[in-house]
Write a protein that holds these residues in place. Structure first.
Motif, PDB file in Angstrom:
ATOM      1  N   VAL A 199       0.844  -1.201   0.000  1.00 52.17           N
ATOM      2  CA  VAL A 199       0.000   0.000   0.000  1.00 52.17           C
ATOM      3  C   VAL A 199       0.872   1.241   0.000  1.00 52.17           C
ATOM      4  O   VAL A 199       1.817   1.358   0.791  1.00 52.17           O
ATOM      5  CB  VAL A 199      -0.908   0.027   1.252  1.00 52.17           C
ATOM      6  N   LYS A 200       0.536   2.161  -0.902  1.00 45.34           N
ATOM      7  CA  LYS A 200       1.201   3.463  -0.890  1.00 45.34           C
ATOM      8  C   LYS A 200       0.123   4.481  -0.550  1.00 45.34           C
ATOM      9  O   LYS A 200      -0.849   4.648  -1.306  1.00 45.34           O
ATOM     10  CB  LYS A 200       1.825   3.728  -2.259  1.00 45.34           C
ATOM     11  N   LEU A 201       0.277   5.087   0.621  1.00 39.88           N
ATOM     12  CA  LEU A 201      -0.771   5.949   1.135  1.00 39.88           C
ATOM     13  C   LEU A 201      -0.466   7.417   0.849  1.00 39.88           C
ATOM     14  O   LEU A 201       0.660   7.858   1.007  1.00 39.88           O
ATOM     15  CB  LEU A 201      -0.842   5.746   2.656  1.00 39.88           C
ATOM     16  N   PHE A 202      -1.501   8.137   0.450  1.00 35.99           N
ATOM     17  CA  PHE A 202      -1.415   9.586   0.283  1.00 35.99           C
ATOM     18  C   PHE A 202      -2.483  10.220   1.161  1.00 35.99           C
ATOM     19  O   PHE A 202      -3.484   9.571   1.467  1.00 35.99           O
ATOM     20  CB  PHE A 202      -1.602   9.961  -1.197  1.00 35.99           C
ATOM     21  N   SER A 203      -2.221  11.451   1.547  1.00 34.59           N
ATOM     22  CA  SER A 203      -3.130  12.057   2.520  1.00 34.59           C
ATOM     23  C   SER A 203      -3.446  13.502   2.164  1.00 34.59           C
ATOM     24  O   SER A 203      -2.567  14.243   1.709  1.00 34.59           O
ATOM     25  CB  SER A 203      -2.455  11.986   3.898  1.00 34.59           C
ATOM     26  N   VAL A 204      -4.722  13.859   2.351  1.00 37.99           N
ATOM     27  CA  VAL A 204      -5.119  15.268   2.293  1.00 37.99           C
ATOM     28  C   VAL A 204      -5.782  15.593   3.607  1.00 37.99           C
ATOM     29  O   VAL A 204      -6.696  14.881   4.031  1.00 37.99           O
ATOM     30  CB  VAL A 204      -6.147  15.549   1.166  1.00 37.99           C
ATOM     31  N   MET A 205      -5.314  16.626   4.256  1.00 34.13           N
ATOM     32  CA  MET A 205      -5.952  17.053   5.504  1.00 34.13           C
ATOM     33  C   MET A 205      -5.734  18.541   5.706  1.00 34.13           C
ATOM     34  O   MET A 205      -4.768  19.106   5.195  1.00 34.13           O
ATOM     35  CB  MET A 205      -5.419  16.238   6.685  1.00 34.13           C
ATOM     36  N   ALA A 206      -6.675  19.128   6.458  1.00 31.58           N
ATOM     37  CA  ALA A 206      -6.631  20.579   6.656  1.00 31.58           C
ATOM     38  C   ALA A 206      -5.470  20.958   7.572  1.00 31.58           C
ATOM     39  O   ALA A 206      -4.843  21.999   7.397  1.00 31.58           O
ATOM     40  CB  ALA A 206      -7.951  21.057   7.229  1.00 31.58           C
ATOM     41  N   LYS A 207      -5.212  20.102   8.579  1.00 32.51           N
ATOM     42  CA  LYS A 207      -4.093  20.350   9.499  1.00 32.51           C
ATOM     43  C   LYS A 207      -3.301  19.064   9.612  1.00 32.51           C
ATOM     44  O   LYS A 207      -3.880  17.984   9.566  1.00 32.51           O
ATOM     45  CB  LYS A 207      -4.634  20.714  10.876  1.00 32.51           C
ATOM     46  N   LYS A 208      -2.016  19.191   9.820  1.00 25.67           N
ATOM     47  CA  LYS A 208      -1.163  18.005   9.832  1.00 25.67           C
ATOM     48  C   LYS A 208      -1.459  17.119  11.050  1.00 25.67           C
ATOM     49  O   LYS A 208      -1.251  17.536  12.185  1.00 25.67           O
ATOM     50  CB  LYS A 208       0.303  18.456   9.833  1.00 25.67           C
ATOM     51  N   ASN A 209      -1.927  15.916  10.789  1.00 19.60           N
ATOM     52  CA  ASN A 209      -2.096  14.907  11.841  1.00 19.60           C
ATOM     53  C   ASN A 209      -0.804  14.081  11.839  1.00 19.60           C
ATOM     54  O   ASN A 209      -0.484  13.424  10.836  1.00 19.60           O
ATOM     55  CB  ASN A 209      -3.323  14.037  11.497  1.00 19.60           C
ATOM     56  N   PRO A 210      -0.036  14.122  12.931  1.00 21.90           N
ATOM     57  CA  PRO A 210       1.286  13.465  12.890  1.00 21.90           C
ATOM     58  C   PRO A 210       1.210  11.960  12.630  1.00 21.90           C
ATOM     59  O   PRO A 210       2.126  11.398  12.019  1.00 21.90           O
ATOM     60  CB  PRO A 210       1.881  13.747  14.275  1.00 21.90           C
ATOM     61  N   GLY A 211       0.130  11.319  13.068  1.00 26.84           N
ATOM     62  CA  GLY A 211      -0.010   9.875  12.860  1.00 26.84           C
ATOM     63  C   GLY A 211      -0.168   9.536  11.390  1.00 26.84           C
ATOM     64  O   GLY A 211       0.505   8.633  10.861  1.00 26.84           O
ATOM     65  N   ILE A 212      -1.048  10.267  10.720  1.00 27.85           N
ATOM     66  CA  ILE A 212      -1.279  10.006   9.288  1.00 27.85           C
ATOM     67  C   ILE A 212      -0.049  10.435   8.480  1.00 27.85           C
ATOM     68  O   ILE A 212       0.385   9.734   7.562  1.00 27.85           O
ATOM     69  CB  ILE A 212      -2.545  10.747   8.798  1.00 27.85           C
ATOM     70  N   PHE A 213       0.497  11.580   8.862  1.00 31.87           N
ATOM     71  CA  PHE A 213       1.667  12.118   8.151  1.00 31.87           C
ATOM     72  C   PHE A 213       2.793  11.083   8.103  1.00 31.87           C
ATOM     73  O   PHE A 213       3.435  10.899   7.071  1.00 31.87           O
ATOM     74  CB  PHE A 213       2.133  13.404   8.842  1.00 31.87           C
ATOM     75  N   ASN A 214       3.003  10.396   9.212  1.00 34.33           N
ATOM     76  CA  ASN A 214       4.092   9.407   9.273  1.00 34.33           C
ATOM     77  C   ASN A 214       3.811   8.174   8.417  1.00 34.33           C
ATOM     78  O   ASN A 214       4.735   7.462   8.044  1.00 34.33           O
ATOM     79  CB  ASN A 214       4.359   8.985  10.720  1.00 34.33           C
ATOM     80  N   LEU A 215       2.548   7.906   8.146  1.00 37.03           N
ATOM     81  CA  LEU A 215       2.212   6.732   7.325  1.00 37.03           C
ATOM     82  C   LEU A 215       2.210   7.047   5.828  1.00 37.03           C
ATOM     83  O   LEU A 215       2.334   6.153   4.999  1.00 37.03           O
ATOM     84  CB  LEU A 215       0.813   6.208   7.709  1.00 37.03           C
ATOM     85  N   ILE A 238      -1.546  19.475   2.538  1.00 35.99           N
ATOM     86  CA  ILE A 238      -2.313  20.205   3.552  1.00 35.99           C
ATOM     87  C   ILE A 238      -3.267  21.143   2.807  1.00 35.99           C
ATOM     88  O   ILE A 238      -2.834  22.055   2.096  1.00 35.99           O
ATOM     89  CB  ILE A 238      -1.380  21.005   4.495  1.00 35.99           C
ATOM     90  N   GLN A 239      -4.526  20.839   2.927  1.00 35.20           N
ATOM     91  CA  GLN A 239      -5.542  21.578   2.165  1.00 35.20           C
ATOM     92  C   GLN A 239      -6.894  21.390   2.840  1.00 35.20           C
ATOM     93  O   GLN A 239      -7.155  20.347   3.446  1.00 35.20           O
ATOM     94  CB  GLN A 239      -5.589  21.014   0.728  1.00 35.20           C
ATOM     95  N   LYS A 240      -7.749  22.386   2.715  1.00 38.97           N
ATOM     96  CA  LYS A 240      -9.117  22.255   3.231  1.00 38.97           C
ATOM     97  C   LYS A 240      -9.771  21.043   2.578  1.00 38.97           C
ATOM     98  O   LYS A 240      -9.718  20.890   1.356  1.00 38.97           O
ATOM     99  CB  LYS A 240      -9.899  23.522   2.856  1.00 38.97           C
ATOM    100  N   GLU A 241     -10.409  20.221   3.380  1.00 35.37           N
ATOM    101  CA  GLU A 241     -10.936  18.952   2.860  1.00 35.37           C
ATOM    102  C   GLU A 241     -12.122  19.133   1.911  1.00 35.37           C
ATOM    103  O   GLU A 241     -12.537  18.189   1.243  1.00 35.37           O
ATOM    104  CB  GLU A 241     -11.295  18.043   4.040  1.00 35.37           C
ATOM    105  N   THR A 242     -12.656  20.366   1.885  1.00 34.38           N
ATOM    106  CA  THR A 242     -13.768  20.639   0.962  1.00 34.38           C
ATOM    107  C   THR A 242     -13.281  21.310  -0.325  1.00 34.38           C
ATOM    108  O   THR A 242     -14.085  21.622  -1.195  1.00 34.38           O
ATOM    109  CB  THR A 242     -14.805  21.565   1.640  1.00 34.38           C
ATOM    110  N   ASN A 243     -11.988  21.543  -0.446  1.00 31.74           N
ATOM    111  CA  ASN A 243     -11.470  22.175  -1.668  1.00 31.74           C
ATOM    112  C   ASN A 243     -11.303  21.096  -2.751  1.00 31.74           C
ATOM    113  O   ASN A 243     -10.198  20.641  -3.054  1.00 31.74           O
ATOM    114  CB  ASN A 243     -10.150  22.895  -1.379  1.00 31.74           C
TER     115      ASN A 243
END
Ligand code: AMP
Ligand code: GLY
Length: 430
Positions: A27-43, A49-54
């Motif tokens: 699995v290669k994971l990519f993430s979009v989130m409004a604020k950096k969540n350190p747990g997800i960021f590390n995975l 980093i972007q508004k989740e409704t954009n």
């Protein structure tokens, strides 16, 4: 299996989703989130980093990194049509289209759909199209009422007249709300959550969970996004009979069938919030996504590969043989800033002590220079797993009470005392 997948959202729920996806090889994971969540960021291989409704920006990112799949955590991007737009670009999504997400994003749609198609468990309700209509109704109504803004409120929009507020309070609240409201009979009972994987046609249920919405121990104080939750080794709850469970599951099946029939097939996670009343389960609401915290309970128990389930959901070939959970109890406890939800302390440092095997999911927390700081919402969660509720609670509580800082959590979640209270309440009603 090689899979490039985008997880949208940055809360505890999305950390649990990301973690479960990463259990599969390739699995290669990519993430979009409004604020950096350190747990997800590390995975994640890459985070945007972007508004989740954009939606346009997120679609651009998805194309740039070449994901084949996306898993949508929160409700707001669903309402913004993220699934419609990603699917136009060939990205297969776990999450409903904007039209199907109305099950959650438009409480009026949900109730009318249930009534029109004779789906069981619908409380008496009335949709008021303007404030004047609601005021007249409230002034004349003699019983207790749930007052619900029609759209999304982050789980904090409902007020109960007769419990939290009196008639004058209800009238004041109505005047603050603009637009349509749903007024419905106040349901009495014990709440439970039934979540299911749905591929448009097939539905596979997950273990039952009970959430705790109120801010303080003993179920008092304002409603929150959810302070914590628990589940039992048999995947049931002691105040929900087999017959209650079957009725709730049948309601969920009916919803999936009707959504298909009206041309808005539902695909993704269907979340049923039920009030187990004297007369069986009634629907408080449906959500078009995992619950937060409930996702952390069930995903921590998932034995199967979430990636296989993602493929099943998006191909329309989901089967119950793909979905297995451990027969263990779970207790999830959220750590929140002091003052949450009304006046949270922001920017306070917190430290985590000995967590004794409890799982840690990050939520609304800032990591700076190796230190963690509170933000406005729920900070982080611990999930204790054990062969029985007592052991799961002990683990979650030990980890939660190891946290130092101006934060708090509910010590009562998952305790025998609270469970007995729930069961006694149910016995009194029946
Ligand atoms: P919701 O935003 O619909 O999840 O509602 C938040 C909370 O309000 C629920 O968890 C229930 O505790 C309460 N609630 C919502 N609708 C009703 C109802 N008809 N009767 C009693 N309580 C309700
Ligand atoms: N735990 C309630 C929700 O996610 O809506």
């Amino acid at each position: 299996m090689d899979m490039k997948i985008l997880v949208v959202g940055g809360g505890g729920r999305e950390h649990a989703i990301a973690q479960a996806l990463c259990h599969s090889d390739g699995v290669k994971l990519f993430s979009v989130m409004a604020k950096k969540n350190p747990g997800i960021f590390n995975l994640a291989s890459k985070t945007f980093i972007q508004k989740e409704t954009n939606v346009p920006q997120i679609v651009e990112f998805a194309k740039e990194v070449g994901v084949e799949y996306a898993f949508i955590g929160p409700e707001a991007p669903l309402e913004s049509g993220i699934v419609d737009n990603l699917e136009n670009e060939g990205v297969a999504c776990v999450g409903p289209t904007r039209a199907a997400a109305r099950l959650e994003t438009d409480k009026g749609f949900c109730r009318e759909m249930m009534e029109r198609h004779h789906i069981a468990g619908c409380p008496h309700y009335r949709i008021c199209h303007n404030i004047g209509e609601a005021i007249t109704f409230i002034k004349e109504y003699t019983g207790d009422l749930a007052i619900k803004p029609i759209g999304l409120t982050g789980g904090k929009g409902v007020r109960i007249m007769g419990e939290q507020i009196d008639r004058d309070g209800a009238l004041t609240y109505i005047k603050q709300l603009r637009g349509k409201v749903v007024l419905e009979e106040r349901l009495i009972g014990e709440e439970f959550t039934l979540q299911a994987f749905v591929d448009g046609t097939h539905l596979v249920p997950m273990p039952l969970v009970q959430d705790h919405k109120r801010a303080y121990e003993g179920d008092i104080g304002p409603n929150t996004g959810g302070m914590g939750s628990y589940s039992m080794p048999d995947h049931m709850l002691p105040f929900v009979t087999k017959s209650d469970y079957d009725k709730a599951l049948a309601i969920m099946h009916s919803v999936v069938k009707v959504m298909g029939k009206i041309g808005n097939p539902f695909k993704g996670i269907l979340y049923g919030q039920f009030m187990n009343s004297a007369h069986g389960p009634k629907v408080i609401e449906f959500n078009a996504r995992f619950g937060d915290p409930e996702a952390m309970n069930v995903l921590s128990l998932l034995k199967s590969n979430l990636t296989d389930i993602v493929v099943g959901i998006t191909d329309g070939l989901l089967s119950s043989s793909q979905v297995k959970f451990d027969n263990m109890a779970t207790v999830c406890k959220y750590i929140v800033p002091e003052g949450y939800p009304d006046t949270p302390n922001v920017g306070d440092v917190l430290t985590i002590g000995k967590t004794d095997g409890a799982l840690l999911y990050y939520a609304n927390v800032e990591e700076k220079g190796g230190k963690l700081y509170t933000q406005t919402s729920r900070t982080l969660a611990f999930v204790g797993i054990g062969p029985n509720l007592q052991e799961a609670e002990r683990r979650a509580e030990k980890a939660a009470s190891s946290v130092k800082g101006r934060v708090r959590h509910r010590r009562d979640i998952g305790t025998a005392e609270l469970l007995t209270k729930r069961c006694n309440h149910m016995k009194e009603l029946r």
